[in-house]
Design an enzyme around this catalytic site. Structure first.
Site, PDB file in Angstrom:
ATOM      1  N   ASN A 192      -3.105  -1.427   0.569  1.00 53.87           N
ATOM      2  CA  ASN A 192      -4.102  -1.213   1.074  1.00 53.87           C
ATOM      3  C   ASN A 192      -4.868  -2.609   1.830  1.00 53.87           C
ATOM      4  OD1 ASN A 192      -3.871   1.441   0.942  1.00 53.87           O
ATOM      5  ND2 ASN A 192      -4.752   1.063  -1.199  1.00 53.87           N
ATOM      6  N   ARG A 193      -4.160  -3.674   1.872  1.00 53.70           N
ATOM      7  CA  ARG A 193      -4.586  -4.940   2.322  1.00 53.70           C
ATOM      8  C   ARG A 193      -5.312  -5.542   1.556  1.00 53.70           C
ATOM      9  NH1 ARG A 193      -0.392  -4.119   4.578  1.00 53.70           N
ATOM     10  NH2 ARG A 193      -0.047  -3.967   6.774  1.00 53.70           N
ATOM     11  N   LEU A 194      -5.595  -5.030   0.302  1.00 50.97           N
ATOM     12  CA  LEU A 194      -6.322  -5.688  -0.713  1.00 50.97           C
ATOM     13  C   LEU A 194      -5.770  -6.818  -1.626  1.00 50.97           C
ATOM     14  CD1 LEU A 194      -8.794  -3.275  -1.934  1.00 50.97           C
ATOM     15  CD2 LEU A 194      -9.279  -4.797  -0.098  1.00 50.97           C
TER      16      LEU A 194
END
Ligand SMILES: Cc1cc2nc3c(=O)[nH]c(=O)nc-3n(C[C@H](O)[C@H](O)[C@H](O)COP(=O)(O)O)c2cc1C
Length: 215
Positions: A192-194
């Site tokens: 999630n692009r985290l």
């Protein structure tokens, strides 16, 4: 002409980077990551790194070189001191190194100061190179224009003749740079692009400040 790449989408989920699991010395973290990349299939030249310099024309320029050694002091690569990058470094030693290791979804970004390696170390490395590479270093005025491939090959043939049966000494304009880091950022892709980003910054007292950055 256009090619739309907006559907290229990948979820990064191979690993994580947590403060509690890493050394407080970034070169030790680098060593661990490098080892893990080496023993994981999928990266051909894990020591290939992008070196960016600030050119005499004011533009940054990046190109790939091969890291040949790293120690607690920093990162070493070899090149022509009179090349475009050599002239850039002579004018401004501040450089950025970037490693991208897709097999483990990792990136390492290093800001540092490049300095010429001690001549005896450059000599030692030059001696260890195959003769063909030694001749190549001698024959190429790296980054200068030449009128044709053939002209380059003719230069090489002439040099081979001249140096037949002779030991080849390191030309003074070819050698190593040691990049002493002032900041090293480790990036680990996460879902999630985290992503995880941990940056080590060298302080005046030579301790490393450790910060987590937002992805
Ligand atoms: C995988 C790879 C490894 C390379 N390794 C080196 C190297 O170790 N030293 C070097 O001078 N150039 C190396 N090059 C070539 C550089 O990318 C670049 O073309 C050259 O150093 C001239 O750059 P400059 O004109 O900006 O100085 C390598 C290129 C690639 C793609």
């Amino acid at each position: 002409m256009q090619k739309d790449l907006s559907n290229y989408r990948k979820s990064y989920q191979k690993s994580e980077l947590l403060e509690k699991a890493i050394s407080n010395n970034p070169m030790e973290v680098f060593q661990k990551w490098f080892h893990e990349v080496e023993v994981t299939d999928g990266v051909d030249e894990p020591n290939a790194m992008t070196v960016s310099t600030i050119g005499l024309d004011g533009y940054p320029k990046s190109r790939v070189v091969l890291m040949k050694k790293f120690t607690f002091e920093g990162f070493i690569f070899y090149t022509n001191y009179l090349s475009e990058k050599g002239k850039a470094i002579a004018n401004n030693p501040n450089v950025c190194l970037a490693f991208f290791w897709p097999n483990l979804e990792r990136q390492v970004l290093i800001k540092g100061k490049a300095e010429k390696l001690a001549t005896n170390l450059s000599d030692g490395y030059f001696e260890s190179r195959p003769r063909g590479s030694q001749l190549g270093a001698l024959v190429s005025e790296q980054s200068e224009p030449i009128k044709s491939r053939q002209a380059l090959e003719e230069k090489l043939i002439a040099l081979e003749k001249e140096l037949e049966n002779k030991e080849i000494e390191r030309p003074k304009h070819w050698g190593g740079y040691l990049v002493r880091p002032v900041s090293i950022e480790f990036w680990q892709g996460r879902p999630n692009r985290l992503h995880d980003r941990i940056r080590f910054s060298l302080q005046e007292d030579l301790d490393w400040k450790i910060e987590r950055l937002q992805p």
